[in-house]
Enzyme design. Sequence first.
Site, PDB file in Angstrom:
ATOM      1  CG  HIS A  31      -0.293   0.033   2.529  1.00  0.00           C
ATOM      2  ND1 HIS A  31       0.523  -0.992   2.980  1.00  0.00           N
ATOM      3  CD2 HIS A  31      -0.299   0.969   3.504  1.00  0.00           C
ATOM      4  CE1 HIS A  31       0.973  -0.673   4.189  1.00  0.00           C
ATOM      5  NE2 HIS A  31       0.499   0.504   4.524  1.00  0.00           N
ATOM      6  CG  HIS A  33      -0.120   4.340   4.937  1.00  0.00           C
ATOM      7  ND1 HIS A  33      -0.819   3.543   5.814  1.00  0.00           N
ATOM      8  CD2 HIS A  33      -0.941   5.401   4.664  1.00  0.00           C
ATOM      9  CE1 HIS A  33      -2.005   4.085   6.067  1.00  0.00           C
ATOM     10  NE2 HIS A  33      -2.102   5.201   5.368  1.00  0.00           N
ATOM     11  CG  ASP A  35       4.974   3.017   7.157  1.00  0.00           C
ATOM     12  OD1 ASP A  35       4.105   3.365   6.339  1.00  0.00           O
ATOM     13  OD2 ASP A  35       4.735   2.256   8.116  1.00  0.00           O
ATOM     14  CG  HIS A  36       4.385   0.057   3.755  1.00  0.00           C
ATOM     15  ND1 HIS A  36       4.389  -1.317   3.830  1.00  0.00           N
ATOM     16  CD2 HIS A  36       4.035   0.495   4.983  1.00  0.00           C
ATOM     17  CE1 HIS A  36       4.030  -1.684   5.049  1.00  0.00           C
ATOM     18  NE2 HIS A  36       3.804  -0.609   5.770  1.00  0.00           N
ATOM     19  CG  HIS A 151      -4.376  -0.398   5.944  1.00  0.00           C
ATOM     20  ND1 HIS A 151      -4.382  -0.626   7.302  1.00  0.00           N
ATOM     21  CD2 HIS A 151      -3.239   0.312   5.704  1.00  0.00           C
ATOM     22  CE1 HIS A 151      -3.300  -0.079   7.844  1.00  0.00           C
ATOM     23  NE2 HIS A 151      -2.594   0.507   6.905  1.00  0.00           N
ATOM     24  CG  ASP A 222       0.624  -2.229   7.306  1.00  0.00           C
ATOM     25  OD1 ASP A 222       1.336  -3.240   7.422  1.00  0.00           O
ATOM     26  OD2 ASP A 222       1.014  -1.079   7.573  1.00  0.00           O
TER      27      ASP A 222
END
Lengths: 254, 254
Positions: A31, A33, A35-36, A151, A222
């Site tokens: 996904h 976000h 931090d990814h 999510h 996630d």
Amino acid sequence: MSMWALPTCQAPHADPDTAGHTKITKIFITHLHGDHIFGLPGLLCTLSLQRSPDASVVPIDIYGPLGLRSFLWRSLELSHSQPLLPYAVHELVPTQDQCPAGEFRDFSGLDRGEALAQAPPGTVLHLDAETDSYLLLEDEELSVRAFRLFHRVPSFGFVLEEKPRPGKLKVHILQELGVPPGPLYGELKRGRAVELSSGVRVQPQDVLSLPVPGRKVCVLGDCSGPVGPGARRLCGQADLLVHEATLEDWGDGR
Amino acid sequence: MSMWALPTCQAPHADPDTAGHTKITKIFITHLHGDHIFGLPGLLCTLSLQRSPDASVVPIDIYGPLGLRSFLWRSLELSHSQPLLPYAVHELVPTQDQCPAGEFRDFSGLDRGEALAQAPPGTVLHLDAETDSYLLLEDEELSVRAFRLFHRVPSFGFVLEEKPRPGKLKVHILQELGVPPGPLYGELKRGRAVELSSGVRVQPQDVLSLPVPGRKVCVLGDCSGPVGPGARRLCGQADLLVHEATLEDWGDGR
């Protein structure tokens, strides 16, 4: 970054510390976000610098949600890092029920049209309604599929599934039947009947052990749960399942 | 990221490991190469998560080359990180002679017009021809200016210059003159003459030590040299000069 495949077809890099990285040819993003994905442009630049010139023709395939291609392209373009490394971005188009109502954002218009010509190559993958999944790649040895997860932003899980491999040749039976070592062994291994010079016809099932079942690895990004029946259909009989460890509902009030 | 200012007006964060980060209110970017900007969206997200709610009204000012605002805005927008943290991007418009001919790219059209309304606030700073520099900020205590450098992509150096501070009050003279401690001390410290109840008039130069000279810190980003006279003009008499350590020309043939 959730997973990567490390093929063994490339020579290891001279620097042992970076040998693992230089082998990356496929990257899977669950996904969008930060931090990814925020580390991805830097990783591509590092890979690009580390690759030996003769290996540079092997492109990196990146799989992730719609919008990823625009993010990568713009980051590399703005930092003048383009096009040191050949890469392709294959984008999964999410459905609106993969995140809370009102949180969904439509990135289908990002850098299409005029800008598209300059952007890296890639494909746009829509949900296959019949299987409730996305087929990312398939060859003789394995297939990779994605499925939908719920999510804060649309998320995806991935299933890597090996295909069954032919069983081992029973050499003592081949010898008894008078099959000479060589090309005929290969034909039988590939499941084809052969005829000997003596006129004897040998069937593959006569000389092969049982097929070796393929392994199945499932990695969920996630999420707070699956969307649609895809996840359950694909992840059954998994040899390895990696998923979030979230609280059960009864813990809500604590 | 090349430099940051750490003001002391905010309470330290509860976690001592992150106390330094939460104080960042200004970030200076020298140029747009990936190793100087790819970490920035993640840093902003971290800062955003770490800030206490009552401190969230203090925006972060980010200074860097034209194109930075688009990069940050798109990265945060795509990762749904917007607008957790108030921030403004102040972009320096480079000149074409700051990089090799043919390498220059014009980012002036990125995300202007329609997209501009959604993007974070900021200003666009053009070169001041008279001083050959960019004035980033100036208040009673200090000024920050940028100047042009030559690199593979346009690069900038920064000069932080404190203004002279008033000298210390000579307390023994104040006592001899009969100046009562209190507001009159402050007036004199600010350079204003005061009149005592006795009718005596006291001049600030009678009771103040010499002004304390401001310090000057110069930080040059990646470069092979300055462009224009700005760098030399601004960096003279620096208390601290941080610059690249590159080979001299005589080493070219080795």
